[in-house]
Design a protein around this motif. Structure first.
Motif, PDB file in Angstrom:
ATOM      1  N   LEU A 180      26.432  -4.848  24.998  1.00 58.24           N
ATOM      2  CA  LEU A 180      26.587  -4.985  26.441  1.00 58.24           C
ATOM      3  C   LEU A 180      27.943  -5.573  26.806  1.00 58.24           C
ATOM      4  N   ARG A 181      28.435  -6.485  25.994  1.00 56.42           N
ATOM      5  CA  ARG A 181      29.784  -7.012  26.244  1.00 56.42           C
ATOM      6  C   ARG A 181      30.826  -5.902  26.075  1.00 56.42           C
ATOM      7  N   ARG A 182      30.583  -5.008  25.116  1.00 59.94           N
ATOM      8  CA  ARG A 182      31.495  -3.861  24.955  1.00 59.94           C
ATOM      9  C   ARG A 182      31.427  -2.958  26.182  1.00 59.94           C
ATOM     10  N   ALA A 183      30.239  -2.765  26.713  1.00 59.63           N
ATOM     11  CA  ALA A 183      30.095  -1.947  27.920  1.00 59.63           C
ATOM     12  C   ALA A 183      30.812  -2.587  29.107  1.00 59.63           C
ATOM     13  N   ILE A 184      30.662  -3.899  29.255  1.00 58.58           N
ATOM     14  CA  ILE A 184      31.326  -4.613  30.352  1.00 58.58           C
ATOM     15  C   ILE A 184      32.841  -4.435  30.250  1.00 58.58           C
ATOM     16  N   ARG A 185      33.359  -4.574  29.051  1.00 64.80           N
ATOM     17  CA  ARG A 185      34.807  -4.429  28.858  1.00 64.80           C
ATOM     18  C   ARG A 185      35.266  -3.017  29.229  1.00 64.80           C
ATOM     19  N   GLY A 186      34.476  -2.023  28.832  1.00 64.62           N
ATOM     20  CA  GLY A 186      34.838  -0.646  29.153  1.00 64.62           C
ATOM     21  C   GLY A 186      34.849  -0.377  30.641  1.00 64.62           C
ATOM     22  N   TRP A 187      33.781  -0.804  31.339  1.00 58.58           N
ATOM     23  CA  TRP A 187      33.726  -0.566  32.779  1.00 58.58           C
ATOM     24  C   TRP A 187      34.813  -1.344  33.516  1.00 58.58           C
ATOM     25  N   HIS A 188      35.158  -2.517  33.008  1.00 56.40           N
ATOM     26  CA  HIS A 188      36.224  -3.294  33.640  1.00 56.40           C
ATOM     27  C   HIS A 188      37.563  -2.574  33.501  1.00 56.40           C
ATOM     28  N   GLU A 189      37.823  -2.018  32.323  1.00 53.22           N
ATOM     29  CA  GLU A 189      39.075  -1.289  32.110  1.00 53.22           C
ATOM     30  C   GLU A 189      39.144  -0.038  32.980  1.00 53.22           C
ATOM     31  N   VAL A 190      38.016   0.609  33.152  1.00 56.33           N
ATOM     32  CA  VAL A 190      37.969   1.795  34.000  1.00 56.33           C
ATOM     33  C   VAL A 190      38.183   1.424  35.468  1.00 56.33           C
ATOM     34  N   GLY A 191      37.800   0.206  35.831  1.00 52.89           N
ATOM     35  CA  GLY A 191      37.876  -0.205  37.233  1.00 52.89           C
ATOM     36  C   GLY A 191      36.660   0.199  38.017  1.00 52.89           C
ATOM     37  N   SER A 192      35.474   0.181  37.348  1.00 52.19           N
ATOM     38  CA  SER A 192      34.228   0.579  38.002  1.00 52.19           C
ATOM     39  C   SER A 192      33.345  -0.644  38.229  1.00 52.19           C
ATOM     40  N   PRO A 193      33.337  -1.209  39.420  1.00 49.73           N
ATOM     41  CA  PRO A 193      32.502  -2.383  39.668  1.00 49.73           C
ATOM     42  C   PRO A 193      31.011  -2.089  39.548  1.00 49.73           C
ATOM     43  N   VAL A 194      30.579  -0.873  39.917  1.00 46.35           N
ATOM     44  CA  VAL A 194      29.150  -0.557  39.826  1.00 46.35           C
ATOM     45  C   VAL A 194      28.692  -0.564  38.378  1.00 46.35           C
TER      46      VAL A 194
END
Length: 589
Positions: free
Chosen positions: A521-535
């Motif tokens: 889940l931390r890996r997922a958070i990092r990925g979405w943050h890099e993408v710039g997807s708050p949802v």
């Protein structure tokens, strides 16, 4: 002109507001709702010029639409009235608006000689004003048959402006004349324009027949530019039909001929579809390289506006459907820059739709909603094959703000228009606690012979893991995870990696492995943050907070909840109940 309360009669026409019908010589014409509404409004207010602003508010109340949306509706209304010889009754008053003028003589500009109208059409094409160009070409052609080159230009302008049907008659006439005269290359070019128009109008059977006819004329012209455009169109149709290998062969031929003939437009289009074909069969890196080269050709100049616009829009589409949101955002920006520099507007609705999807992922929901509503109105007229996609994007946006009821209505409308509403509908069903429904819908989507769903296979499988776990079908969740392993070569961007990580975490939690779940889940958070997807980031952080609480780490859970309620508060709408439940559990801990 005569009228009663709701019926207006003029010439051979009868406009019945109550029945929402327009009849010409007793035959009812099929009109788009916006076209009918425009005619009624202008007829009811025929005593005056109706301003553009008034019509925009009447047809699209409280909605932002692109500048040429009204021009398209006016053009379609004139096309309908042309069957009664009354196309000129809807008059344009430059810088003022429009008026229904049955009994007045037309403005001086409307009686200009054919050569003046033709000059106006060419000038409108030069400034990419496709609606004005189509109207001027039609007016000039009505006075004197246009030359071959002007009819082809009209056909291209009609395609760019979403008014393809307006040029069909002239193109068909051109094909008949040129084929009879033995000019097979001109006949083939005009036929290929008809293929594009029929394809955009969801007339696939007619389009296939036209494509086959074009191939007959091109026998013996294996290295002609016309043969290259035939190969490009064949690649498009084969790919939609699911034959990636045949599509790749056609795209290769388009590229080869484009390079041999030093035709930058053809090479660019061939590269674009070569990229689609390679990605469709799993060669993602090589496919992306083709798209990058096509985009470089456009930036370096030499590609004409319509080919450049088509290629950039198509590349943006590919990034969107593979959930490559970083790449999609870059190409959306590149398209906007190119559009401003070239004065070329978006192709009707489709590029707006792709931009709206990007804005939704980035959390710019108000602008995304305005874009998609405008796109939906245009697509209904210009590209009805994609209208259902607009409702899917609108459903995604409504889901992002937590409006589940309206989101479900939008997904249902997409389905009614022939578009599969997955994976958005499954996400909504999971948020609504309907995991079994979500699982069944995803299973059907994975089995469907649908090009757009094949492009989203990795997303569907990731979501299937979540749905199967939530429905208690752990065995099926494991099977989906195994299939995801086979899809690893497609997971070449941060969004897909984040989705896959979250799916692994879900299965780990079902197995009681909280440590592995938290890591993923931390890996997922990092990925979405890099993408710039708050949802995406909100969903992953909330799941991590729940995981940490279950694992006896209230401070860690509180840290994730704090991030959701502060930096990501605007994207937390769909998860209010989960946020409240976490807050209650933390208070009790």
């Amino acid at each position: 002109m005569t009228s009663d309360a709701t019926t207006f009669r003029f010439g051979a026409c009868e406009l019945d507001e109550a029945r929402r019908s327009l009849t010409v010589h007793g035959r009812e014409l099929k009109l788009q709702p916006l076209v009918f509404a425009l005619l009624c409004y202008l007829v009811r207010h025929r005593e005056r010029v109706v301003t553009k602003e008034e019509l925009l508010e009447a047809l699209w109340p409280r909605t932002i639409v692109v500048d040429n949306a009204l021009q398209r509706v006016v053009s379609l209304a004139r096309n309908a009235l042309d069957e009664a010889g009354l196309a000129d009754v809807v008059r344009t008053y430059p810088r003022h608006g429009y008026r229904f003028c049955l009994d007045e003589p037309p403005p001086a500009s409307a009686t200009a000689p054919a050569d003046n109208r033709l000059a106006a059409a060419r000038a409108a094409c030069d400034r990419s004003d496709w609606t004005a160009a189509c109207e001027a070409f039609a007016a000039a052609d009505a006075q004197a048959a246009l030359a071959s080159e002007d009819i082809e230009t009209w056909g291209r302008a009609a395609i760019c402006g979403g008014q393809g049907p307006s040029a069909v008659g002239a193109l068909e006439r051109l094909v008949a004349e040129r084929s009879a005269a033995g000019d097979v290359l001109t006949a083939a070019r005009a036929t290929l324009l008809l293929v594009q128009i029929r394809t955009d109008q969801r007339q696939g059977v007619i389009a296939h027949g036209l494509l086959q006819r074009a191939s007959r004329w091109l026998v013996g012209h294996v290295d002609s530019v016309e043969r290259g455009h035939y190969a490009w169109m064949s690649a498009r149709m084969a790919l939609v039909g699911g034959d990636a290998e045949a599509a790749l062969a056609h795209a290769d031929e388009a590229c080869r001929i484009g390079r041999a003939q030093h035709d930058a437009d053809l090479e660019c289009l061939g590269l674009t579809y070569r990229g689609h074909c390679l990605m469709s069969r799993g060669d993602v890196a090589e496919g992306l390289a083709q798209h990058d080269e096509a985009a470089a050709m456009i930036r370096l100049g030499g590609v004409c506006p319509w080919a450049a616009g088509w290629a950039l829009c198509s590349i943006l589409y590919a990034a969107r459907y593979r959930s490559d949101w970083l790449r999609a955002a870059q190409f959306a920006h590149a398209y906007e820059e190119w559009s401003r520099a070239s004065r070329m507007p978006s192709f009707p609705g489709t590029c707006q739709l792709h931009r709206a999807a990007v804005l939704n992922v980035q959390g710019d929901l108000d602008q995304a909603a305005a874009e998609v509503r405008s796109a939906a109105a245009l697509l209904a007229q210009a590209a009805p094959w994609a209208e259902g996609d607009a409702y899917c994007v609108l459903g995604d946006i409504q889901l992002s703000v937590g409006d589940l009821e309206d989101a479900e209505a939008s997904y249902r409308q997409a389905h009614a228009l022939g578009w599969n509403p997955q994976p958005g509908l499954a996400r909504l069903q999971l948020l609504s606690g309907r995991a079994a429904e979500a699982q069944r819908g995803l299973e059907r989507a994975l089995d469907a012979p649908d090009f757009t769903l094949r492009e989203r296979r990795t997303q569907l499988l990731c979501l299937l893991v979540h749905a199967a776990v939530a429905a208690g079908d752990i065995a099926r969740a494991r099977e989906a995870m195994d299939l995801l392993g086979d899809e690893a070569r497609r997971q070449d961007n941060e969004s897909l990696t984040a989705m896959h990580s979250a799916a692994v975490a879900e299965l780990a939690l079902a197995d009681g492995d909280a440590r592995l779940a938290a890591l993923k889940l931390r890996r997922a958070i990092r990925g979405w943050h890099e993408v710039g997807s708050p949802v995406g980031e909100v969903e992953a952080r909330l799941r991590l907070a729940e995981c940490l609480l279950d694992d006896g780490d209230p401070p860690g859970a509180e840290l994730e909840l704090h991030a959701v309620q502060t930096a990501l508060a605007s994207a937390a709408g769909p998860y209010r109940k989960r946020v409240e439940a976490l807050r209650a559990r933390l208070s009790a801990a």
